[in-house]
Design an enzyme around this catalytic site. Sequence first.
Site, PDB file in Angstrom:
ATOM      1  N   GLU A  64       6.760   8.222  -4.445  1.00  0.00           N
ATOM      2  CA  GLU A  64       6.045   7.941  -3.191  1.00  0.00           C
ATOM      3  C   GLU A  64       6.991   8.083  -2.001  1.00  0.00           C
ATOM      4  O   GLU A  64       8.084   7.520  -2.001  1.00  0.00           O
ATOM      5  CB  GLU A  64       5.488   6.508  -3.236  1.00  0.00           C
ATOM      6  CG  GLU A  64       4.364   6.358  -4.247  1.00  0.00           C
ATOM      7  CD  GLU A  64       4.213   4.941  -4.774  1.00  0.00           C
ATOM      8  OE1 GLU A  64       4.972   4.049  -4.365  1.00  0.00           O
ATOM      9  OE2 GLU A  64       3.329   4.736  -5.627  1.00  0.00           O
TER      10      GLU A  64
ATOM     11  N   GLU B 151       1.477   4.751  -9.758  1.00  0.00           N
ATOM     12  CA  GLU B 151       2.681   4.833 -10.598  1.00  0.00           C
ATOM     13  C   GLU B 151       2.382   5.267 -12.025  1.00  0.00           C
ATOM     14  O   GLU B 151       3.124   6.054 -12.610  1.00  0.00           O
ATOM     15  CB  GLU B 151       3.416   3.487 -10.617  1.00  0.00           C
ATOM     16  CG  GLU B 151       4.210   3.165  -9.350  1.00  0.00           C
ATOM     17  CD  GLU B 151       3.354   2.642  -8.209  1.00  0.00           C
ATOM     18  OE1 GLU B 151       2.131   2.472  -8.391  1.00  0.00           O
ATOM     19  OE2 GLU B 151       3.906   2.396  -7.124  1.00  0.00           O
TER      20      GLU B 151
ATOM     21  N   PHE C 276      10.151   0.592  -5.428  1.00  0.00           N
ATOM     22  CA  PHE C 276      10.844  -0.647  -5.777  1.00  0.00           C
ATOM     23  C   PHE C 276      10.659  -0.844  -7.280  1.00  0.00           C
ATOM     24  O   PHE C 276       9.584  -0.542  -7.795  1.00  0.00           O
ATOM     25  CB  PHE C 276      10.268  -1.855  -5.018  1.00  0.00           C
ATOM     26  CG  PHE C 276      10.661  -1.905  -3.575  1.00  0.00           C
ATOM     27  CD1 PHE C 276      11.766  -2.651  -3.147  1.00  0.00           C
ATOM     28  CD2 PHE C 276       9.940  -1.188  -2.628  1.00  0.00           C
ATOM     29  CE1 PHE C 276      12.142  -2.676  -1.813  1.00  0.00           C
ATOM     30  CE2 PHE C 276      10.314  -1.215  -1.286  1.00  0.00           C
ATOM     31  CZ  PHE C 276      11.422  -1.954  -0.882  1.00  0.00           C
TER      32      PHE C 276
ATOM     33  N   ASP D  36      10.041  -3.312  -8.879  1.00  0.00           N
ATOM     34  CA  ASP D  36       8.911  -4.210  -9.148  1.00  0.00           C
ATOM     35  C   ASP D  36       7.639  -3.423  -9.496  1.00  0.00           C
ATOM     36  O   ASP D  36       6.841  -3.854 -10.316  1.00  0.00           O
ATOM     37  CB  ASP D  36       8.618  -5.069  -7.913  1.00  0.00           C
ATOM     38  CG  ASP D  36       9.878  -5.718  -7.365  1.00  0.00           C
ATOM     39  OD1 ASP D  36       9.969  -6.951  -7.372  1.00  0.00           O
ATOM     40  OD2 ASP D  36      10.804  -4.988  -6.938  1.00  0.00           O
TER      41      ASP D  36
ATOM     42  N   HIS E 209       9.582  -7.474  -4.285  1.00  0.00           N
ATOM     43  CA  HIS E 209      10.544  -6.438  -3.902  1.00  0.00           C
ATOM     44  C   HIS E 209      11.964  -6.798  -4.313  1.00  0.00           C
ATOM     45  O   HIS E 209      12.926  -6.272  -3.749  1.00  0.00           O
ATOM     46  CB  HIS E 209      10.522  -6.200  -2.380  1.00  0.00           C
ATOM     47  CG  HIS E 209       9.225  -5.625  -1.890  1.00  0.00           C
ATOM     48  ND1 HIS E 209       8.109  -6.390  -1.694  1.00  0.00           N
ATOM     49  CD2 HIS E 209       8.872  -4.355  -1.574  1.00  0.00           C
ATOM     50  CE1 HIS E 209       7.119  -5.617  -1.270  1.00  0.00           C
ATOM     51  NE2 HIS E 209       7.556  -4.378  -1.184  1.00  0.00           N
TER      52      HIS E 209
END
Lengths: 333, 330
Positions: free
Chosen positions: B35, B66, B89, B91, B133
């Site tokens: 992204e 994702e 990130f 996460d 994050h």
Amino acid sequence: MDQAVVANDIKRSDLREMYYYLRLTRSLEERITALYRQGRIVGGVYTSHGMEAIAVGYASALNPDDVIAPFHRDMGAFLIRGFSPGEIIAQYLGKQAGPTKGKDGNVHMGDLKRGVLGFVSHLADNMPVAAGAALAFKIRGESRVAFAGTGDGGTSRGDFHEAMNFAAVRRLPVVFFCTNNQYAYSTPLRYQMAITDVVERAKAYGMPGEIVDGNDVAAVYLASKRAVAKARAGEGPTFLEFKTMRMHGHSEHDAAKYVPRELLEEWKAKDPILKAERLLTQLGYGETSYFHEVGERVKKEVDTGTEFAEQSPLPEGRETLVGVFATEDEVQP
Amino acid sequence: MTTATAAQEVTYVEAISQALDEEMSRDRRVFLMGEDIGAYGGAFKVTEGFLEKYGEWRVLDTPLAESGFVGAAIGAAMMGLRPVVEMQFADFISCAFDQITEVAAKNHYRWGAAVPMVIRAPFGGGVHGGPFHSECPEGWFFHSPGLKIVAPSTPYDAKGLLKAAIRDPNPVLYFEHKFLYRRIKATLPQEDYIVPLGKAEVKRTGSDISVITYGAMVHLALEAAEVLRKEGIDLEVVDLRTLIPLDKETVYASVRKTSKAIMLHEDNKTGGIGAEIAALLAEECFDCLDGPIIRIAPPDTPVPFSTPLEEFFLPKVSDIVAGAKKLAAY
């Protein structure tokens, strides 16, 4: 349009070959079901009884270097890609000679050399993967297509939607299909989605879609040919909804009492093998004695395959430890 | 292969960028997905200028999905390309958990398909990222056979391990620490080099206690070692660098030498990598241990946002000092 007129576009030899694969699929899966009922096959047994025309039709429409990510009732695609009945029965028996050497069972098999991506139980997981294969073809400027599908249930998953969207955005050479057999295990379509036709989902991604009679091998073949040609020409992905009916349970242990008998009767009359026989007869491509001859031939092949599989050794227990990681020489060129 | 900046000091994040650039130049199969990695150059600017240099089919801005783009990377990898995926990130890797653990990790074992791909995942706290994050999700994957896991602590390792990861025929999760991005610098070799996967490094030799760690915590351990040196306690700092394959021999050799071990990591304590290594030490090095194996790790909470909360959450030099003193007393 009259089916026979459209099917004139298919060569006699191609249609006869598709008929052979329909019969081989049916015969092989009948044997697998029998072996399961005898207790010789353990684990799940997912068959395509009554839906054989889908895999046979689409796999016949592809070039050998195209890649298939089959739905779990696509036995015909494995056979067309050169998996022998013996290898397939060996896979069901967990034998060393199966494509996964006993690491996985039943239809969970694949082979990059034969262009078949191994099926993943998490339905629709292979759709983004197939889009990625198509991305590789596009990046390298190859004239290859990926063909990937799932059932009606699988189209509810996020991965289905993420794959459809990504492929549409990048106009990837991929054809997505849904085998709409009306039941996801025991859940009827009406509890799966608030729409009647799965093809509606393609519209949201700006992707052309088509509803196809999934019990008509000629219709499946021709629709697949059209979609593949578009993909190869750089016109992006297409979505095909193959309407059909699952004539057995989800797995062979499942008596499928949740399916109304009348519905099964209705679809029995549309059996893809009977349909193909009517078409071959209508076109003058085959008659009763030919159908009988093919039946004998496939029975012999399945018998030979069963014998081969039963004689193959089981893997050694310690083979469990082999193959977690790949070596460089296994990477595809 | 050399670049104009190779002789100068570079940051950890620049080392990552150099590795990507050099591998893309060296090998046409390498391409990037993620992204905002194109025109924007990525959330942390790792791929700035790459779109202009390599074009939109080697630097692909993806939809915000994702699972979909990790799945696509798996497919491209199986066809022989070498995708490097950026998680904006670490996460967000949870969205792709299924594709990573069920498809990428198992394909080779199940049916022999190699999946040569890398997922870069900027992880870790100390930057006020809050619960979504700042995570350290490596433990989720540590338990999943078929994946390799890397977590560099220096610019040299960051570059060399990323190059090795890209050249590896397996799926590799590359956890790069955000806190280190612009805080540490090093002069890197001008020539092409890799840091092989599966090799830990003793970042500081010492005789009294082994601190086994990785990522940003390596620097914390080194700081603690300086404090403890003045108090007569000599720490050895083992940087795992690669979590899978785990370099057990280097860990065992260090603990056999010092007879005492501290596991230090930034991931939550329960079920973390330190727990596994502590168990291994109990199995393999019990005879040489002169004290309990100590774990220093954050509490079992999400990573909190506000400064005092995040400071409380993250391991500190003082935690290591206190732990080492307690252990030294045995």
